[in-house]
Design an enzyme around this catalytic site. Structure first.
Site, PDB file in Angstrom:
ATOM      1  N   ARG A  27      56.640 -58.282   6.623  1.00  0.00           N
ATOM      2  CA  ARG A  27      57.956 -58.037   7.248  1.00  0.00           C
ATOM      3  C   ARG A  27      59.060 -57.996   6.194  1.00  0.00           C
ATOM      4  O   ARG A  27      59.932 -57.110   6.203  1.00  0.00           O
ATOM      5  CB  ARG A  27      58.218 -59.152   8.259  1.00  0.00           C
ATOM      6  CG  ARG A  27      59.615 -59.137   8.867  1.00  0.00           C
ATOM      7  CD  ARG A  27      59.688 -60.271   9.889  1.00  0.00           C
ATOM      8  NE  ARG A  27      61.006 -60.427  10.461  1.00  0.00           N
ATOM      9  CZ  ARG A  27      61.937 -61.222   9.975  1.00  0.00           C
ATOM     10  NH1 ARG A  27      61.720 -61.908   8.856  1.00  0.00           N
ATOM     11  NH2 ARG A  27      63.107 -61.329  10.587  1.00  0.00           N
ATOM     12  N   CYS A  79      36.390 -55.866  -0.651  1.00  0.00           N
ATOM     13  CA  CYS A  79      35.931 -54.524  -1.029  1.00  0.00           C
ATOM     14  C   CYS A  79      35.268 -54.563  -2.411  1.00  0.00           C
ATOM     15  O   CYS A  79      35.904 -54.256  -3.425  1.00  0.00           O
ATOM     16  CB  CYS A  79      37.134 -53.566  -1.030  1.00  0.00           C
ATOM     17  SG  CYS A  79      36.724 -51.860  -1.440  1.00  0.00           S
ATOM     18  N   ASP A 134      43.642 -70.896  -0.326  1.00  0.00           N
ATOM     19  CA  ASP A 134      42.999 -71.746  -1.343  1.00  0.00           C
ATOM     20  C   ASP A 134      43.953 -72.322  -2.400  1.00  0.00           C
ATOM     21  O   ASP A 134      43.610 -73.278  -3.082  1.00  0.00           O
ATOM     22  CB  ASP A 134      41.890 -70.968  -2.068  1.00  0.00           C
ATOM     23  CG  ASP A 134      40.790 -70.500  -1.124  1.00  0.00           C
ATOM     24  OD1 ASP A 134      40.721 -71.021  -0.001  1.00  0.00           O
ATOM     25  OD2 ASP A 134      40.011 -69.616  -1.512  1.00  0.00           O
ATOM     26  N   ARG A 161      39.060 -88.457  13.616  1.00  0.00           N
ATOM     27  CA  ARG A 161      39.257 -89.907  13.392  1.00  0.00           C
ATOM     28  C   ARG A 161      39.236 -90.663  14.730  1.00  0.00           C
ATOM     29  O   ARG A 161      38.689 -91.758  14.833  1.00  0.00           O
ATOM     30  CB  ARG A 161      40.575 -90.130  12.647  1.00  0.00           C
ATOM     31  CG  ARG A 161      40.902 -91.564  12.328  1.00  0.00           C
ATOM     32  CD  ARG A 161      40.036 -92.169  11.248  1.00  0.00           C
ATOM     33  NE  ARG A 161      40.479 -91.889   9.890  1.00  0.00           N
ATOM     34  CZ  ARG A 161      39.921 -92.440   8.807  1.00  0.00           C
ATOM     35  NH1 ARG A 161      38.909 -93.285   8.912  1.00  0.00           N
ATOM     36  NH2 ARG A 161      40.348 -92.139   7.607  1.00  0.00           N
ATOM     37  N   GLU A 194      38.429 -91.902   3.146  1.00  0.00           N
ATOM     38  CA  GLU A 194      37.847 -92.924   2.273  1.00  0.00           C
ATOM     39  C   GLU A 194      37.522 -92.354   0.893  1.00  0.00           C
ATOM     40  O   GLU A 194      37.526 -93.056  -0.110  1.00  0.00           O
ATOM     41  CB  GLU A 194      36.580 -93.514   2.911  1.00  0.00           C
ATOM     42  CG  GLU A 194      36.831 -94.690   3.839  1.00  0.00           C
ATOM     43  CD  GLU A 194      37.766 -94.369   5.007  1.00  0.00           C
ATOM     44  OE1 GLU A 194      37.646 -93.277   5.595  1.00  0.00           O
ATOM     45  OE2 GLU A 194      38.616 -95.216   5.313  1.00  0.00           O
TER      46      GLU A 194
HETATM   47  O1  F6P Z   1      39.448 -67.433  -0.049  1.00  0.00           O
HETATM   48  C1  F6P Z   1      39.783 -67.842   1.221  1.00  0.00           C
HETATM   49  C2  F6P Z   1      38.583 -68.358   1.953  1.00  0.00           C
HETATM   50  O2  F6P Z   1      38.980 -68.766   3.253  1.00  0.00           O
HETATM   51  C3  F6P Z   1      37.818 -69.482   1.262  1.00  0.00           C
HETATM   52  O3  F6P Z   1      38.439 -70.732   1.428  1.00  0.00           O
HETATM   53  C4  F6P Z   1      36.475 -69.368   1.924  1.00  0.00           C
HETATM   54  O4  F6P Z   1      35.456 -69.877   1.126  1.00  0.00           O
HETATM   55  C5  F6P Z   1      36.316 -67.873   2.050  1.00  0.00           C
HETATM   56  O5  F6P Z   1      37.621 -67.335   2.105  1.00  0.00           O
HETATM   57  C6  F6P Z   1      35.537 -67.427   3.262  1.00  0.00           C
HETATM   58  O6  F6P Z   1      35.446 -66.034   3.209  1.00  0.00           O
HETATM   59  P1  F6P Z   1      34.931 -65.128   4.403  1.00  0.00           P
HETATM   60  O7  F6P Z   1      35.938 -65.218   5.520  1.00  0.00           O
HETATM   61  O8  F6P Z   1      34.853 -63.783   3.815  1.00  0.00           O
HETATM   62  O9  F6P Z   1      33.619 -65.701   4.812  1.00  0.00           O
END
Ligand code: F6P
Length: 328
Positions: A27, A79, A134, A161, A194
């Protein structure tokens, strides 16, 4: 080069895993660009859609009422073919035919590497906006979607929890992030876990077991271990097996998975994504050729794309110690 960087038509695509806040970035890019007299084209399904010519003109209204939605209206894809120079040449020719003279790419490391190769091989200006849950891109302290993903995981662990303490159970909760420990560390601190297991060749099984036992000894009836998924999801099962076989501890496993990628973006993600979109257009107009809208010291600022291609491995040192120190 004209005073506006010579840019008349901008293409926008999302690539890699989606992340909450991508719509806010789209956007912001669309509206800032149109405000500055640039035509905008949305490219569907990332580099795959680009290769298929799935390109549509956008206007101010194309991005109305999307700010608060997760996912991406442009859709995205992974891709692998884009690793090949020939394929990138094809992509560039499609852009050239459409007279698109700059590209905004919202994505993570893989997407940035593809964009960088496209730039070095064919000279097309690139604005790269960090978008991945990530938070693992070198050169920026923040990536769009991280805050929302952490909050989603924290909400889930809070619920776990409740049942863990009702049944006096131990849970291993696996969070996303691939080889990045960022989500796991934040979730560990925010849920009073923990212990947190970060991607490593040496999983401290004995330490995890003694942290659980330490809690039980001082009267805790439940334990939560947060586990970063690492390269391949499922590490939690290995920990579960080890705790059972070597320490006689029964643990349940809960892998949170893709729930962490969806949902309405948090205010922080909306704000940073909106700011990144705006800065991206202003930098393109100023003639910046290949940059990332990096978040550094609380501000969005351009960083050379070539410096933001690696994965960020070092993340918040001593946070596992912090989690363990607070859970005694
Ligand atoms: O890179 C983002 C992410 O969500 C990672 O945390 C995870 O390992 C991966 O993509 C999962 O990818 P996909 O949705 O292609 O399985």
């Amino acid at each position: 080069m004209t005073s506006n960087g010579g840019i008349k038509k901008l293409g926008i695509l999302c690539s890699g895993g989606d992340s909450p806040g991508m719509n806010c970035a789209i956007r912001s890019l669309v509206r800032t660009a149109i405000g500055d007299g640039i035509e905008v084209y949305g490219i569907r399904r990332g580099y795959s859609g680009l290769l298929e010519g799935a390109i549509e003109k956008m206007n101010e209204s194309s991005v109305g009422n999307i700010l608060h939605y997760g996912g991406t209206i442009l859709q995205t894809s992974r891709c692998p073919e884009f690793h090949e120079a020939e394929i990138r040449k094809e992509a560039f020719n499609i852009l050239k035919r459409k007279k698109i003279d700059a590209l905004a790419v919202i994505g993570g490391n893989g997407s940035f590497n593809g964009a960088h190769a496209l730039h070095t091989e064919h000279g097309i200006p690139i604005a790269a906006l960090p978008g991945t849950i990530d938070n693992d891109i070198t050169g920026t302290n923040y990536t769009i979607g991280f805050d929302t993903a952490v909050q989603t995981a924290v909400d889930a662990v809070d619920k776990i929890r409740d049942t863990a303490s009702s049944h006096a159970r131990t849970f291993i909760v696996e969070v996303m992030g691939r080889s990045s420990a960022a989500i796991a560390l934040h979730v560990g601190v925010c849920t009073g876990a923990e212990n947190v297991v970060v991607p490593s060749d040496n999983i401290p099984f004995d330490q995890i077991a003694s942290d659980i036992k330490r809690g039980i000894k001082r009267g805790k009836n439940s334990s939560i271990i947060i586990c970063a998924e690492g390269k391949v999801p499922g590490l939690s099962y290995k920990i579960q097996e080890n705790l059972k076989d070597n320490h006689d501890i029964d643990a349940h496993v809960c892998i949170l998975g893709h729930i962490q990628r969806g949902g309405n973006p948090s205010a922080l993600d909306r704000f940073i994504a909106s700011r990144m979109g705006y800065v991206a257009i202003k930098e393109l107009l100023a003639g910046n050729q290949a940059f990332v809208t990096a978040f550094v010291e609380g501000e969005v600022t351009p960083a050379p794309l070539k410096d933001c291609l690696a994965k960020r491995n070092e993340y918040l040192p001593h946070t596992v110690d912090l989690v363990r120190a607070l859970s005694i």
